[in-house]
Write a protein that holds these residues in place. Sequence first.
Motif: not given
Length: 141
Positions: A65-81
């Motif tokens: 929603a335009g927050a200054p940081e990425n959501p946690d799920w983004y890191y979860n998905l990119t880490t796991a692939g």
Amino acid sequence: MSDWNAKVIEEFRANGGRVGGPFAGAPMVLVHHRGRKSGRELLTPMMYLPHDTDDDVIYVFASKAGAPENPDWYYNLTTAGRATVERGTDTHPVIVREVTGVERDQRYDEQARRYPGFAEYAQKTAGIRTIPVLELTRTTA
């Protein structure tokens, strides 16, 4: 999981993948992912953009929603692939790929054209971060 997400998930599952309220008419998926730190199974509802010609490919946007940081799920998905997606009444595994450059801009611009809130999110994050776009491709394994 927040009460808000829990209500969206319940409505999604009760209505074959459709939800109302601010998401009425928007394409939605439920993405199952594992917390990269906690190891817990997580479930996040997301709007998506379908691929132009390939029904096995969708795009999701780490807008928060335009927050200054990425959501946690983004890191979860990119880490796991990898992840699992509920789309309508179908559940299937997906491979995750971050879309960059011109391709990323085209996908994001199309989402913002269809759903102007995404244009507002990009304005909020201008000069802070570029909102990531992830391609989720159905796989058999």
